[in-house]
Write an enzyme that holds these catalytic residues in place. Structure first.
Site, PDB file in Angstrom:
ATOM      1  N   ASP A 256       0.851  -1.194   0.000  1.00 50.84           N
ATOM      2  CA  ASP A 256       0.000   0.000   0.000  1.00 50.84           C
ATOM      3  C   ASP A 256       0.889   1.246   0.000  1.00 50.84           C
ATOM      4  O   ASP A 256       2.105   1.152   0.130  1.00 50.84           O
ATOM      5  CB  ASP A 256      -0.935   0.005   1.217  1.00 50.84           C
ATOM      6  CG  ASP A 256      -0.156   0.103   2.516  1.00 50.84           C
ATOM      7  OD1 ASP A 256       0.637  -0.818   2.793  1.00 50.84           O
ATOM      8  OD2 ASP A 256      -0.304   1.103   3.243  1.00 50.84           O
TER       9      ASP A 256
ATOM     10  N   HIS B 283       1.805  -9.088  -3.223  1.00 48.25           N
ATOM     11  CA  HIS B 283       0.803  -8.049  -2.968  1.00 48.25           C
ATOM     12  C   HIS B 283       1.555  -6.732  -2.917  1.00 48.25           C
ATOM     13  O   HIS B 283       2.179  -6.389  -1.905  1.00 48.25           O
ATOM     14  CB  HIS B 283       0.076  -8.334  -1.642  1.00 48.25           C
ATOM     15  CG  HIS B 283      -1.009  -7.341  -1.358  1.00 48.25           C
ATOM     16  ND1 HIS B 283      -2.296  -7.487  -1.825  1.00 48.25           N
ATOM     17  CD2 HIS B 283      -0.992  -6.175  -0.671  1.00 48.25           C
ATOM     18  CE1 HIS B 283      -3.028  -6.457  -1.435  1.00 48.25           C
ATOM     19  NE2 HIS B 283      -2.255  -5.641  -0.731  1.00 48.25           N
TER      20      HIS B 283
ATOM     21  N   ASP C   1       2.162 -17.823  -3.511  1.00 46.67           N
ATOM     22  CA  ASP C   1       2.533 -16.680  -4.337  1.00 46.67           C
ATOM     23  C   ASP C   1       1.290 -16.155  -5.042  1.00 46.67           C
ATOM     24  O   ASP C   1       1.099 -16.379  -6.231  1.00 46.67           O
ATOM     25  CB  ASP C   1       3.615 -17.135  -5.330  1.00 46.67           C
ATOM     26  CG  ASP C   1       4.125 -15.989  -6.185  1.00 46.67           C
ATOM     27  OD1 ASP C   1       3.898 -14.825  -5.805  1.00 46.67           O
ATOM     28  OD2 ASP C   1       4.742 -16.279  -7.224  1.00 46.67           O
TER      29      ASP C   1
ATOM     30  N   GLU D 133       2.601 -10.007   0.851  1.00 49.29           N
ATOM     31  CA  GLU D 133       2.848  -8.580   0.666  1.00 49.29           C
ATOM     32  C   GLU D 133       4.356  -8.342   0.803  1.00 49.29           C
ATOM     33  O   GLU D 133       5.100  -9.213   1.270  1.00 49.29           O
ATOM     34  CB  GLU D 133       2.078  -7.760   1.723  1.00 49.29           C
ATOM     35  CG  GLU D 133       2.154  -6.262   1.466  1.00 49.29           C
ATOM     36  CD  GLU D 133       1.093  -5.450   2.215  1.00 49.29           C
ATOM     37  OE1 GLU D 133       0.281  -6.041   2.954  1.00 49.29           O
ATOM     38  OE2 GLU D 133       1.089  -4.213   2.034  1.00 49.29           O
TER      39      GLU D 133
HETATM   40  O1  9MR Z   1       3.542  -5.937   9.393  1.00 49.93           O
HETATM   41  C1  9MR Z   1       2.304  -5.720  10.050  1.00 49.93           C
HETATM   42  C2  9MR Z   1       1.957  -6.956  10.830  1.00 49.93           C
HETATM   43  O2  9MR Z   1       2.908  -7.186  11.841  1.00 49.93           O
HETATM   44  C3  9MR Z   1       0.560  -6.813  11.416  1.00 49.93           C
HETATM   45  O3  9MR Z   1       0.189  -8.038  12.022  1.00 49.93           O
HETATM   46  C4  9MR Z   1      -0.423  -6.444  10.323  1.00 49.93           C
HETATM   47  C5  9MR Z   1      -1.843  -6.232  10.858  1.00 49.93           C
HETATM   48  O4  9MR Z   1      -1.879  -5.127  11.701  1.00 49.93           O
HETATM   49  O5  9MR Z   1      -0.021  -5.259   9.673  1.00 49.93           O
HETATM   50  C6  9MR Z   1       1.234  -5.377   9.050  1.00 49.93           C
HETATM   51  O6  9MR Z   1       1.563  -4.144   8.501  1.00 49.93           O
HETATM   52  C7  9MR Z   1       0.843  -3.699   7.374  1.00 49.93           C
HETATM   53  C8  9MR Z   1       0.434  -2.261   7.648  1.00 49.93           C
HETATM   54  O7  9MR Z   1      -0.482  -2.219   8.717  1.00 49.93           O
HETATM   55  C9  9MR Z   1      -0.127  -1.564   6.424  1.00 49.93           C
HETATM   56  N1  9MR Z   1       0.767  -1.659   5.311  1.00 49.93           N
HETATM   57  C10 9MR Z   1       1.103  -3.047   4.987  1.00 49.93           C
HETATM   58  C11 9MR Z   1       1.778  -3.701   6.160  1.00 49.93           C
HETATM   59  C12 9MR Z   1       2.313  -5.084   5.816  1.00 49.93           C
HETATM   60  O8  9MR Z   1       1.315  -6.020   5.605  1.00 49.93           O
END
Ligand code: 9MR
Ligand code: ZN
Length: 610
Positions: free
Chosen positions: A209, A543, A580, A589
């Site tokens: 994102d 992602h 994948d 992601e």
């Molecule tokens: O890396 C983050 C992970 O540890 C958390 O469990 C998750 C849910 O809160 O969020 C991950 O971070 C995401 C972030 O909130 C938004 N951008 C993408 C990040 C990676 O998935």
């Protein structure tokens, strides 16, 4: 077929010459059109280092319980036998549901620094004519510079995350690019109630994102600045395809290393987020109220983006990296270093004056009716963040109050064997333990008792990683502990191992770093690299918004995917918790706090050019 075939050119150029780009054009076909075999023998498909551990895992086909002949052989790519070794096994890993053998070929040290010089095979898995690729390994190299290309790719991956500017990366037959994005960052509605915006353009997109999060941005900078502290000769020589390549900062007399230019892109964004009128506190994030719709290019994302409220946790992470940057940039760009120091001091004063809140109320997505932002959030509490800030303030300024602040906090805080954005205290511990401050002034000196106890804790934790790594089928120091972003933590374990090797030198620590790279680069359940456009059968569908939307089949390069996550709500056990698939953001992601420790780990094992 494997990727990362540019290392020879890179090294021939000493990987510092402007004449030699990091990614010279080559004949590498697009990853997306290659046919991939699933090999029984899992290796680090980028390579192994002379004099360091070389281990492969032989995964038996389902239903098979043992080999008739527990021998493995190494061939060169002309099919000449080079070496043979006995396998250890069979063993089982219940969590992964596999029966496996280990091949330890550490002693095989014939330099094969050409790409993919060797492959391993298990003759008893391919009787007869012996031409079954599935019974072999992917090809790999042995050479002292095998990770140089991985390091350059990952830093190029960070460049590709740049926000606020046009980005273009050309590699082989691929070109990835987008125009200048997010030029209106950021509106102040949720900070001051003012409907105006305050310039905060720049920084890195967080992940797949396009949000920008102070905690995670600073945490990621923390990995890179630690890498600079520990591997400066290697990183000074790194040449990157960035617009600032070779440029001299204002007021300086020599070009600044590309590595520092890339980190500066994020530091300067962080700087722009600090709210002087808010007493020096820093907002938690700069995002739209909701995630942008997936499949939009960054420069087509026209959502309004706002700062979310100020908290102490994110301010503390900001202080830590500004303080760190103040000392690191001083010899290269004293103008920026001065700004970073002033920002750190202002932020540190804010922390002193404010007990909380650790996290602003509007930051945290939840099911409550009054939530504002539905985007991510990156912290829970602030003691770990404050500890890190105190350590970096002291290391940079020698302020005895910061030392006392750190030592008081350290007494009640655990050093962790593995950590992610939610527990940043290890970064403070590492700085304290590896301090370069002169200690002739008594008020400047560390507590010998605390140094001794933290050193003991750290070596115990590192020994735990070494043991776990030896016990796990694929050498993974986190054992079979899989969670969101666990690949990032696998890479990050290199930090603890490196610090352990400084405090109590032992080859086992560096061997275990190699084994973590092995896991990430193909010695795993999937026989696949976990870094885009690198190694054998890398992720093709991460992602990652730009990879999905840009019309280029191959994904953007140099990006580590989150990896196995047994809490993922979307997968079944037969997926081994990673697939994948671009929709599977809980496992596939990419994120800056995962790519940056991969930079650290590859830098740790890349010697400076001679
Ligand atoms: O890396 C983050 C992970 O540890 C958390 O469990 C998750 C849910 O809160 O969020 C991950 O971070 C995401 C972030 O909130 C938004 N951008 C993408 C990040 C990676 O998935
Ligand atoms: Zn952007």
């Amino acid at each position: 077929m494997r990727f990362g075939s540019t290392s020879l050119l890179l090294l021939a150029c000493g990987f510092s010459s402007a004449a030699c780009g990091l990614f010279p054009s080559n004949d590498t076909p697009p990853a997306s059109t290659t046919e991939w075999t699933l090999h029984a023998v899992r290796v680090d498909t980028v390579g192994y280092l002379p004099g360091r551990a070389k281990v492969a895992t032989v995964v038996l086909p389902a239903g098979m319980t043992g080999l008739s002949d527990a021998t493995a052989e190494i061939f060169d790519t002309n099919d000449n036998l080079q070496w043979a070794c006995s396998l250890t096994g069979p063993m089982t890993d219940a969590a992964l549901n596999i029966t496996y053998y280990l091949a330890d070929f550490t002693e095989f040290d014939i330099d094969g620094s050409q790409d993919g010089s060797y492959y391993l095979k298990v003759p008893s898995l391919e009787p007869g004519s012996g031409t079954n690729p599935a019974a072999r390994s992917a090809t790999f190299s042995i050479g002292k510079n095998v990770f140089a290309d991985a390091l350059g790719s990952a830093m190029t991956g960070m460049y590709g995350q740049r926000c606020g500017t046009a980005v273009k990366i050309a590699l082989g037959t691929d070109t990835w690019q987008h125009g200048a994005c997010h030029q209106q960052d950021a509106y102040l509605d949720y900070l001051t109630g003012d409907t105006a915006s305050s310039a905060s353009v720049g920084g890195w997109h967080d992940a797949g994102d396009f949000g920008k999060y102070v905690n995670n941005g600073a945490f990621s900078v923390g990995m890179l600045l630690a890498a600079w502290d520990h591997f400066q000769p290697t990183l000074t020589a790194l040449s990157l395809p960035i617009p600032e390549h070779g440029q001299i900062p204002d007021g300086a007399s020599a070009p600044m290393p590309d590595f520092l230019w890339e980190v500066k892109w994020e530091l300067d964004w962080l700087l722009s987020a600090q709210q002087a009128s808010g007493g020096g506190g820093v907002p938690s994030k700069l995002t739209a109220v909701n995630f942008e719709s997936y499949g939009t290019m960054p420069d087509r994302d026209n959502q309004k983006r706002y700062f979310a409220g100020i908290g102490t946790a994110m301010t503390a992470d900001f202080v830590a990296v500004m303080a760190e940057a103040a000392r690191i940039y001083l010899p290269h760009d004293s103008g920026s270093a001065g700004k970073y120091l002033a920002a750190a001091q202002l932020g540190y004063a804010y922390l002193g004056a404010n007990a909380g809140p650790a996290v602003p109320a509007n930051d945290n997505p939840s099911d409550t009716a009054d939530l504002v932002f539905q985007t991510g959030h990156y912290t829970e509490t602030d003691p770990d963040n404050r500890l890190w800030a105190a350590a970096e303030m002291w290391e940079t300024t020698g302020d005895p109050a910061a030392l006392a602040d750190f030592e008081t906090r350290a007494a009640g805080t655990e050093l962790l064997p593995d950590f992610d954005w939610g527990n940043v205290q290890n970064l403070g511990f590492y700085t304290y333990l590896l301090s370069q401050r002169p200690t002739e002034d008594l008020t400047d000196a560390r507590s010998p008792t605390l140094v001794a106890s933290l050193t003991a804790d750290l070596l115990t934790a590192a020994d735990g990683l070494v043991a776990a790594s030896k016990a796990q089928a694929f050498g993974r120091a986190l054992g079979d502990n899989f969670y969101w972003g666990s690949n990032g933590s696998v890479a990050r374990s290199a930090m603890l191992l490196w610090v352990a090797n400084v405090l109590g030198p032992d080859p086992k620590y560096l061997d275990t770093i190699q084994m973590q790279l092995d896991f990430l680069l193909g010695r795993n359940s999937y026989d696949r690299s976990q870094v885009t456009m690198l190694g054998y059968h890398p992720p093709l569908h991460p992602h990652h918004g730009p990879s999905s939307a840009d019309g280029v089949a191959d994904p953007w390069p140099g990006l580590l995917v989150g990896g196995a996550n047994d809490q993922s709500r979307m997968l079944t056990p037969s997926d081994f918790n990673w697939i994948d698939d671009e929709n599977q953001y809980e496992v596939n992601e990419i994120a800056i706090n995962w790519v940056t420790p991969f930079v650290y780990a590859t830098a740790a094992l890349t010697p400076p050019p001679m």
